[in-house]
Design a protein around this motif. Structure first.
Motif, PDB file in Angstrom:
ATOM      1  N   PHE A 113       0.613  -0.933   0.184  1.00 28.92           N
ATOM      2  CA  PHE A 113       0.005  -0.084  -0.055  1.00 28.92           C
ATOM      3  C   PHE A 113       0.897   1.172   0.158  1.00 28.92           C
ATOM      4  O   PHE A 113       0.468   2.310   0.564  1.00 28.92           O
ATOM      5  N   PHE A 114       2.092   1.281  -0.584  1.00 28.57           N
ATOM      6  CA  PHE A 114       2.965   2.297  -0.699  1.00 28.57           C
ATOM      7  C   PHE A 114       2.172   3.514  -1.668  1.00 28.57           C
ATOM      8  O   PHE A 114       2.313   4.750  -1.016  1.00 28.57           O
ATOM      9  N   ASN A 115       1.449   3.217  -2.379  1.00 27.50           N
ATOM     10  CA  ASN A 115       0.713   4.184  -3.316  1.00 27.50           C
ATOM     11  C   ASN A 115      -0.620   4.398  -2.871  1.00 27.50           C
ATOM     12  O   ASN A 115      -1.221   5.024  -3.513  1.00 27.50           O
ATOM     13  N   VAL A 116      -1.230   3.753  -1.831  1.00 28.01           N
ATOM     14  CA  VAL A 116      -2.494   3.856  -1.104  1.00 28.01           C
ATOM     15  C   VAL A 116      -2.319   4.288   0.438  1.00 28.01           C
ATOM     16  O   VAL A 116      -2.587   3.407   1.053  1.00 28.01           O
ATOM     17  N   PRO A 117      -1.800   5.487   1.036  1.00 32.28           N
ATOM     18  CA  PRO A 117      -1.591   5.602   2.218  1.00 32.28           C
ATOM     19  C   PRO A 117      -2.708   5.455   3.061  1.00 32.28           C
ATOM     20  O   PRO A 117      -2.496   4.854   4.164  1.00 32.28           O
ATOM     21  N   ALA A 118      -3.949   5.972   2.507  1.00 34.53           N
ATOM     22  CA  ALA A 118      -5.229   5.847   3.615  1.00 34.53           C
ATOM     23  C   ALA A 118      -5.474   4.220   3.777  1.00 34.53           C
ATOM     24  O   ALA A 118      -5.710   4.119   4.977  1.00 34.53           O
ATOM     25  N   ARG A 119      -5.264   3.312   2.957  1.00 32.68           N
ATOM     26  CA  ARG A 119      -5.413   2.148   3.222  1.00 32.68           C
ATOM     27  C   ARG A 119      -4.410   1.621   3.942  1.00 32.68           C
ATOM     28  O   ARG A 119      -4.513   0.502   4.958  1.00 32.68           O
ATOM     29  N   ARG A 120      -3.083   1.785   3.976  1.00 31.18           N
ATOM     30  CA  ARG A 120      -1.933   1.534   4.924  1.00 31.18           C
ATOM     31  C   ARG A 120      -2.142   1.892   6.182  1.00 31.18           C
ATOM     32  O   ARG A 120      -1.785   1.300   7.139  1.00 31.18           O
ATOM     33  N   ASN A 121      -2.846   2.981   6.797  1.00 29.68           N
ATOM     34  CA  ASN A 121      -3.013   3.561   7.800  1.00 29.68           C
ATOM     35  C   ASN A 121      -4.158   2.728   8.607  1.00 29.68           C
ATOM     36  O   ASN A 121      -4.272   2.678   9.768  1.00 29.68           O
ATOM     37  N   PHE A 122      -5.072   2.104   7.677  1.00 29.47           N
ATOM     38  CA  PHE A 122      -6.025   1.155   8.355  1.00 29.47           C
ATOM     39  C   PHE A 122      -5.445  -0.233   8.752  1.00 29.47           C
ATOM     40  O   PHE A 122      -5.934  -1.111   9.246  1.00 29.47           O
ATOM     41  N   LEU A 123      -4.048  -0.525   8.448  1.00 32.68           N
ATOM     42  CA  LEU A 123      -3.449  -1.808   8.974  1.00 32.68           C
ATOM     43  C   LEU A 123      -3.565  -1.724  10.540  1.00 32.68           C
ATOM     44  O   LEU A 123      -3.288  -0.761  10.965  1.00 32.68           O
TER      45      LEU A 123
END
Length: 616
Positions: free
Chosen positions: A152-162
């Protein structure tokens, strides 16, 4: 050999469910492991870093791919396993949608190395955000190595949900266990941040189960094996004593694919009926082999839910096979059909029931009382049965208290201490209390009396105590003279590592000891030492019970688990001093009327309502 991967036609691609969504690192782990199995690998190594957030790498010794296939595998709906729509209903491979690598390449930086055995050099491809950055030859052994970095390097919002690293690693371990358990004839390994968590040599299914679920099952597994023309069932179930209060060790596999099925789980619970508690869950690892045309596995994005053509047959086969296995190993209770010789000598057995005896019986008051009123519990005062209690009451001497007119001669001896106690207690702060069935505490208040459930009350007291400790007032630690060592299965070791900081606030001083082992250096000062291992294991089990409830955060789950584990259980005798302290602590709580889980801690009985019940 000709290239085998081809792009599906649009009409077929549109009939397949939407692309495999990589929700978390564990989703990618599942797909990459399944691809390695489909490639014919005998050795599969999984390497993760930062719980898969920075690296997930799968290395296998499978058949590898050609240069063209290596490029083609990252295209949407590109697969070697489906040629037409009918193939969807005859699936025999693990991965089949041709979406996993495309989805991974869209949300991560991917490096692929692959080589077929007959080729001299392999192919190296680097992809970022679905764009090929580099492609070149590479020297390597037969097989495939695929690494996905910076999820998710290119989707920061989804990485924050981890979730936290420990939480995400637990999901990865769960997926690894499900895949590796289905293929005990393959070698698997899992390495996290340079530490090897699993090293699973090839072996039998029983050996693989023990490797994954722990040595506690080594001598407590019952083999299940039933073959029919319609389906085959094989695997192992745990003996009734291995049943736990929480889920976790329940695995169903259909054609080697892990599935979740509440319907089939109900069949398992029926097979263990009356052998385990209603709130317990048996351990089982069962494999169901049947014609792929009899099932539909394309009904869920993760392929963990399937449809059976006739699920009632599968239900019946599973329940019958498990019952048969338990009976073969003398696990099920047996019935003794031998008649007691003494019973045979009774008059009711060896003498005829004549018309005279029948007339005498039907004319008796007892017979008429039960039949005329059509209710067995009714005993009329006018019958000769009204003095039945006198037969059981001890003979008393003249002048004794029991003959005083103000005492009801029909009141049982057990009721008298209770009645005298009620008259002594004037408020909840009284000095004397009554414990019933070693579970309930009875005390009088101004409007009547209340009954307190001791375990529910103690859960509330402990929970608020832990809340205070987490807020900063640490619970005192008692150092262990002989520290206990706890060995856990890898998934529980990951969970305990995650909970160590909060456990320290709550008085548990636990240190990692390497190789999934921990040393308990200290416990809360008010907890009896000697059963540290049992407490920790049960807390982990109870914690996992809350894991599916998303409204609880990690800390809340831990506090509720500890409160349940350390609370005084129903059936425990308490002294009056202990009851008094418990009640004082309960009514000092912010919410004394309910447990952390919403169960009532006490109920009140009002005097005016009781008067109405007795017509007063």
């Amino acid at each position: 050999m000709p290239d085998i991967i081809k792009l599906l036609p649009d009409n077929i691609a549109n009939q397949i469910a939407a692309g495999e969504v990589i929700q978390r690192p564990a989703s990618a782990v599942k797909e990459l492991l399944e691809n390695a199995i489909d490639a014919g690998a005998t050795e599969i190594n999984l390497i993760v870093a930062d719980a898969g957030k920075s690296l997930i790498q799968v290395i296998d010794n499978g058949k590898g791919m050609s240069e063209t296939d290596a490029r083609m595998c990252f295209e949407r709906h590109a697969t070697s396993k489906i040629k037409n729509i009918d193939d969807l209903f005859h699936i025999k491979t693990m991965g089949f949608r041709g979406e996993a690598l495309a989805s991974i390449a869209a949300v991560a930086q991917v490096e692929l190395k692959t080589k077929k055995e007959e080729e001299t050099t392999g192919t190296y491809i680097e992809i970022e955000n679905s764009v090929v950055i580099k492609q070149e030859p590479v020297a390597m052994q037969k097989g495939t190595s695929i690494a996905m970095k910076n999820l998710f390097f290119n989707v920061p919002a989804r990485r924050n949900f981890l979730k936290s690293n420990a939480s995400e690693l637990r999901h990865i371990v769960d997926e690894f266990i499900r895949v590796s358990m289905a293929f005990p004839d393959l070698f698997f390994s899992l390495t996290s941040n340079g530490q090897q968590l699993f090293h699973l040599d090839k072996g039998t299914l029983k050996q693989r189960i023990i490797q994954l679920l722990g040595n506690t099952y080594s001598s407590k597994l019952v083999s299940v094996q039933e073959n029919t023309d319609y389906m085959n069932i094989y695997g192992f179930v745990g003996k009734p004593e291995t049943a736990k209060k929480t889920r976790g060790d329940q695995y169903f596999f259909v054609n080697n694919r892990f599935i979740k099925s509440p319907y089939l789980h109900h069949a398992m619970m029926g097979a263990f009926d009356e052998m385990i508690g209603k709130d317990s869950f048996p351990m089982y690892v069962l494999f169901i082999d049947l014609d792929p045309s009899q099932i539909d596995i394309n009904v869920h994005p993760t392929k963990q839910e399937i449809k059976f053509e006739d699920e009632k047959i599968v239900y019946a086969f599973i329940q019958s096979a498990v019952k048969h296995a338990l009976a073969q190993f003398s696990i099920t209770p047996t019935l003794d059909f031998e008649l007691d010789a003494s019973i045979q000598q009774l008059d009711a057995i060896n003498k005829p029931f004549t018309e005279e005896k029948k007339a005498a019986t039907t004319s008796s008051s007892l017979y008429q009382t039960f039949t005329q009123k059509n209710q067995a519990h009714l005993i009329e005062r006018k019958s000769e049965l009204k003095h039945w209690k006198e037969f059981y009451e001890p003979e008393t001497k003249p002048g004794s208290e029991s003959q005083k007119p103000e005492i009801d001669p029909y009141k049982s001896e057990e009721e008298k201490p209770f009645q005298s106690l009620i008259t002594q207690i004037q408020k909840p702060e009284a000095e004397h209390f009554l414990q019933l069935h070693n579970t309930y505490i009875v005390l009088q208040n101004d409007k009547g009396f209340m009954v307190i459930h001791q375990q529910n009350a103690h859960e509330r007291v402990l929970y608020e105590k832990f809340i205070t400790a987490i807020a900063g007032k640490h619970i005192a630690v008692q150092q262990s003279l002989f520290p206990a060592t706890i060995d856990l299965v890898p998934q529980d070791a990951v969970l305990l590592n995650e909970l160590l900081p909060d456990l320290k606030f709550l008085g548990y001083q636990i240190e990692p000891f390497g190789n999934n082992s921990f040393v308990v250096q200290g416990t809360p000062a008010d907890i009896e030492q000697g059963n540290e291992k049992v407490i920790i294991e049960r807390v982990l089990e109870q914690y996992k019970h809350f894991s599916s409830d998303l409204k609880f955060n990690q800390r809340e789950k831990l506090l509720r688990s500890l409160a349940w584990q350390q609370s005084v259980k129903a059936g425990t005798a308490l002294t009056e001093k202990e009851m008094k302290v418990l009640i004082e602590d309960l009514f000092a709580c912010n919410a004394p009327n309910i447990t952390p889980n919403g169960k009532p801690t006490y109920t009140e009985f009002k005097k005016n309502e009781m008067d109405k019940m007795f017509g007063r």
